[in-house]
Design a protein around this motif. Structure first.
Motif, PDB file in Angstrom:
ATOM      1  N   SER A 211      26.034 -65.977 -12.680  1.00 26.26           N
ATOM      2  CA  SER A 211      25.365 -66.869 -11.732  1.00 26.26           C
ATOM      3  C   SER A 211      26.332 -67.513 -10.750  1.00 26.26           C
ATOM      4  O   SER A 211      25.974 -67.769  -9.592  1.00 26.26           O
ATOM      5  CB  SER A 211      24.591 -67.953 -12.490  1.00 26.26           C
ATOM      6  N   SER A 212      27.530 -67.789 -11.193  1.00 27.44           N
ATOM      7  CA  SER A 212      28.504 -68.444 -10.323  1.00 27.44           C
ATOM      8  C   SER A 212      28.990 -67.526  -9.209  1.00 27.44           C
ATOM      9  O   SER A 212      29.622 -67.983  -8.257  1.00 27.44           O
ATOM     10  CB  SER A 212      29.698 -68.937 -11.139  1.00 27.44           C
ATOM     11  N   THR A 213      28.681 -66.234  -9.307  1.00 25.17           N
ATOM     12  CA  THR A 213      29.160 -65.275  -8.314  1.00 25.17           C
ATOM     13  C   THR A 213      28.084 -64.902  -7.295  1.00 25.17           C
ATOM     14  O   THR A 213      28.271 -63.983  -6.503  1.00 25.17           O
ATOM     15  CB  THR A 213      29.644 -63.985  -8.998  1.00 25.17           C
ATOM     16  N   PHE A 214      26.961 -65.617  -7.293  1.00 24.02           N
ATOM     17  CA  PHE A 214      25.848 -65.278  -6.412  1.00 24.02           C
ATOM     18  C   PHE A 214      26.064 -65.806  -4.992  1.00 24.02           C
ATOM     19  O   PHE A 214      26.733 -66.813  -4.777  1.00 24.02           O
ATOM     20  CB  PHE A 214      24.534 -65.875  -6.930  1.00 24.02           C
ATOM     21  N   GLY A 215      25.426 -65.122  -4.037  1.00 21.49           N
ATOM     22  CA  GLY A 215      25.280 -65.658  -2.692  1.00 21.49           C
ATOM     23  C   GLY A 215      24.134 -66.643  -2.668  1.00 21.49           C
ATOM     24  O   GLY A 215      23.748 -67.183  -3.718  1.00 21.49           O
ATOM     25  N   HIS A 216      23.541 -66.898  -1.496  1.00 20.28           N
ATOM     26  CA  HIS A 216      22.550 -67.962  -1.401  1.00 20.28           C
ATOM     27  C   HIS A 216      21.260 -67.532  -0.720  1.00 20.28           C
ATOM     28  O   HIS A 216      21.268 -66.815   0.275  1.00 20.28           O
ATOM     29  CB  HIS A 216      23.146 -69.173  -0.668  1.00 20.28           C
ATOM     30  N   LEU A 217      20.170 -67.995  -1.314  1.00 17.76           N
ATOM     31  CA  LEU A 217      18.831 -67.834  -0.772  1.00 17.76           C
ATOM     32  C   LEU A 217      18.417 -69.167  -0.170  1.00 17.76           C
ATOM     33  O   LEU A 217      18.335 -70.184  -0.869  1.00 17.76           O
ATOM     34  CB  LEU A 217      17.857 -67.418  -1.885  1.00 17.76           C
ATOM     35  N   LEU A 218      18.146 -69.166   1.136  1.00 21.97           N
ATOM     36  CA  LEU A 218      17.871 -70.400   1.863  1.00 21.97           C
ATOM     37  C   LEU A 218      16.465 -70.361   2.474  1.00 21.97           C
ATOM     38  O   LEU A 218      15.850 -69.305   2.604  1.00 21.97           O
ATOM     39  CB  LEU A 218      18.895 -70.578   2.986  1.00 21.97           C
ATOM     40  N   GLY A 219      15.984 -71.539   2.855  1.00 20.80           N
ATOM     41  CA  GLY A 219      14.773 -71.641   3.639  1.00 20.80           C
ATOM     42  C   GLY A 219      13.496 -71.886   2.876  1.00 20.80           C
ATOM     43  O   GLY A 219      12.432 -72.034   3.473  1.00 20.80           O
ATOM     44  N   ILE A 220      13.565 -71.946   1.556  1.00 21.13           N
ATOM     45  CA  ILE A 220      12.344 -72.180   0.777  1.00 21.13           C
ATOM     46  C   ILE A 220      12.025 -73.672   0.763  1.00 21.13           C
ATOM     47  O   ILE A 220      12.863 -74.494   0.396  1.00 21.13           O
ATOM     48  CB  ILE A 220      12.496 -71.643  -0.656  1.00 21.13           C
ATOM     49  N   GLU A 221      10.820 -74.020   1.137  1.00 25.68           N
ATOM     50  CA  GLU A 221      10.384 -75.403   1.145  1.00 25.68           C
ATOM     51  C   GLU A 221       8.872 -75.450   0.951  1.00 25.68           C
ATOM     52  O   GLU A 221       8.180 -74.439   1.065  1.00 25.68           O
ATOM     53  CB  GLU A 221      10.772 -76.090   2.461  1.00 25.68           C
ATOM     54  N   GLY A 222       8.363 -76.626   0.613  1.00 27.51           N
ATOM     55  CA  GLY A 222       6.930 -76.782   0.448  1.00 27.51           C
ATOM     56  C   GLY A 222       6.370 -76.137  -0.799  1.00 27.51           C
ATOM     57  O   GLY A 222       5.189 -75.795  -0.860  1.00 27.51           O
ATOM     58  N   ILE A 223       7.211 -75.957  -1.817  1.00 30.08           N
ATOM     59  CA  ILE A 223       6.752 -75.438  -3.098  1.00 30.08           C
ATOM     60  C   ILE A 223       6.975 -76.516  -4.153  1.00 30.08           C
ATOM     61  O   ILE A 223       7.689 -77.502  -3.922  1.00 30.08           O
ATOM     62  CB  ILE A 223       7.470 -74.138  -3.499  1.00 30.08           C
ATOM     63  N   TYR A 224       6.393 -76.302  -5.315  1.00 28.14           N
ATOM     64  CA  TYR A 224       6.459 -77.321  -6.354  1.00 28.14           C
ATOM     65  C   TYR A 224       6.912 -76.709  -7.669  1.00 28.14           C
ATOM     66  O   TYR A 224       6.572 -75.555  -7.972  1.00 28.14           O
ATOM     67  CB  TYR A 224       5.093 -77.990  -6.517  1.00 28.14           C
ATOM     68  N   PRO A 225       7.673 -77.466  -8.453  1.00 29.92           N
ATOM     69  CA  PRO A 225       8.114 -76.957  -9.747  1.00 29.92           C
ATOM     70  C   PRO A 225       6.925 -76.619 -10.629  1.00 29.92           C
ATOM     71  O   PRO A 225       5.849 -77.193 -10.477  1.00 29.92           O
ATOM     72  CB  PRO A 225       8.926 -78.124 -10.337  1.00 29.92           C
ATOM     73  N   PRO A 226       7.094 -75.670 -11.549  1.00 35.51           N
ATOM     74  CA  PRO A 226       6.010 -75.344 -12.471  1.00 35.51           C
ATOM     75  C   PRO A 226       5.549 -76.588 -13.218  1.00 35.51           C
ATOM     76  O   PRO A 226       6.359 -77.443 -13.590  1.00 35.51           O
ATOM     77  CB  PRO A 226       6.642 -74.322 -13.423  1.00 35.51           C
ATOM     78  N   THR A 227       4.241 -76.704 -13.441  1.00 38.31           N
ATOM     79  CA  THR A 227       3.721 -77.856 -14.172  1.00 38.31           C
ATOM     80  C   THR A 227       4.171 -77.847 -15.621  1.00 38.31           C
ATOM     81  O   THR A 227       4.270 -78.878 -16.257  1.00 38.31           O
ATOM     82  CB  THR A 227       2.187 -77.872 -14.123  1.00 38.31           C
ATOM     83  N   LYS A 228       4.469 -76.643 -16.128  1.00 44.33           N
ATOM     84  CA  LYS A 228       4.947 -76.548 -17.504  1.00 44.33           C
ATOM     85  C   LYS A 228       5.875 -75.362 -17.620  1.00 44.33           C
ATOM     86  O   LYS A 228       5.501 -74.239 -17.324  1.00 44.33           O
ATOM     87  CB  LYS A 228       3.778 -76.390 -18.481  1.00 44.33           C
ATOM     88  N   PHE A 229       7.096 -75.630 -18.007  1.00 47.87           N
ATOM     89  CA  PHE A 229       8.059 -74.564 -18.258  1.00 47.87           C
ATOM     90  C   PHE A 229       8.684 -74.870 -19.598  1.00 47.87           C
ATOM     91  O   PHE A 229       9.431 -75.824 -19.746  1.00 47.87           O
ATOM     92  CB  PHE A 229       9.136 -74.523 -17.176  1.00 47.87           C
ATOM     93  N   GLU A 230       8.363 -74.077 -20.579  1.00 50.85           N
ATOM     94  CA  GLU A 230       8.774 -74.378 -21.949  1.00 50.85           C
ATOM     95  C   GLU A 230       9.575 -73.230 -22.526  1.00 50.85           C
ATOM     96  O   GLU A 230       9.189 -72.063 -22.414  1.00 50.85           O
ATOM     97  CB  GLU A 230       7.541 -74.623 -22.823  1.00 50.85           C
ATOM     98  N   ILE A 231      10.711 -73.539 -23.120  1.00 44.00           N
ATOM     99  CA  ILE A 231      11.498 -72.561 -23.847  1.00 44.00           C
ATOM    100  C   ILE A 231      11.417 -72.915 -25.326  1.00 44.00           C
ATOM    101  O   ILE A 231      11.851 -73.988 -25.746  1.00 44.00           O
ATOM    102  CB  ILE A 231      12.970 -72.565 -23.381  1.00 44.00           C
TER     103      ILE A 231
END
Length: 250
Positions: A211-231
């Motif tokens: 993950s530390s070697t990734f480039g970047h995905l930009l421009g995402i806005e107007g979205i919301y975190p999942p209401t439930k994310f469970e591990i």
């Protein structure tokens, strides 16, 4: 967009940004990129060979586009091939990396660090037969294939190579609330007949991490975190795709 000084491998990430195109039209995941927004989306083509000749130019052209709406991120990969009749297909069970991907078929993957913590992430891979494989990345070092997401993909073989279209719901990713998102991302393509691996961002061979070697995905806005994310707690065997070792998770 400016990278901060705490960004790992900062010197290598300059210019490695892909901007997602926000859309409001219906998307049909069929591998046919005839929607208007795909034609208007920016492409990345600056891939580099990892194997067999490190840091050399790829032998085939790869083009990737990204779009999104309120609920889903869409990926289009145009995987050009000068000998499309030699593209290697391979049927396998879902998530069977050893039989369906590793040294067995042509494939493509996107990896996303949606928390942008340089430690975690998600991998979504599809081979030329349309077989899916998904994994969770942890500790910037390992893949855990007990992660099972619900997402769509479609492969289309053409006279120019093959096309992959993907739809990954935001509910399958973990991220916090923000006005605008900056995520880590990388792409990998494997060409079977040449035993060739290419990546969008490739660091010097001595560099460690995922993950530390990734480039970047930009421009995402107007979205919301999942209401439930469970591990849920579990004990399983998880293998790293890039190395031959097994890790026991507790």
């Amino acid at each position: 967009f400016l990278l901060c000084n705490t960004e790992p491998f900062l010197i290598y990430k300059s210019g490695k940004n892909i901007h997602a195109n926000k859309i409001d039209e219906k998307v049909i995941i069929d591998g046919v990129l005839d929607e208007k927004f795909w034609k208007e989306s920016n492409s990345i083509i600056d891939f580099i060979q990892q194997e067999p000749i490190y840091f050399s130019d790829p032998s085939e052209r790869t083009e990737v586009k990204i779009a999104y709406d309120r609920n889903t991120i869409y990926v289009a990969a145009l995987l050009y091939d000068s000998a499309p009749f030699l593209i290697k297909e391979q049927l396998a069970s879902r998530d069977d990396w050893e039989q369906g991907f590793e040294g067995k078929a042509d494939w493509f993957s996107i990896e996303i660090d949606s928390e942008h913590d340089h430690q975690t992430g998600y991998s979504f891979s599809v081979n030329a037969s349309g077989v899916q494989c998904d994994d969770m990345i942890y500790d910037d070092s390992f893949y855990d294939n007990s992660y099972n997401a619900i997402w769509q993909s479609k492969v289309l073989l053409t006279d120019d190579g093959w096309i992959l279209e993907m739809a990954i719901p935001f509910s399958m990713l973990k991220f916090g609330k923000s006005n605008q998102y900056n995520w880590g991302v990388n792409f990998t393509r494997y060409i079977y007949r040449k035993d060739e691996t290419i990546k969008w961002l490739l660091l010097p061979v001595e560099s460690k991490g995922i993950s530390s070697t990734f480039g970047h995905l930009l421009g995402i806005e107007g979205i919301y975190p999942p209401t439930k994310f469970e591990i849920l707690p579990y004990i399983s065997l998880a293998s790293d795709k890039a190395n031959d070792y097994i890790v026991l998770l507790n």
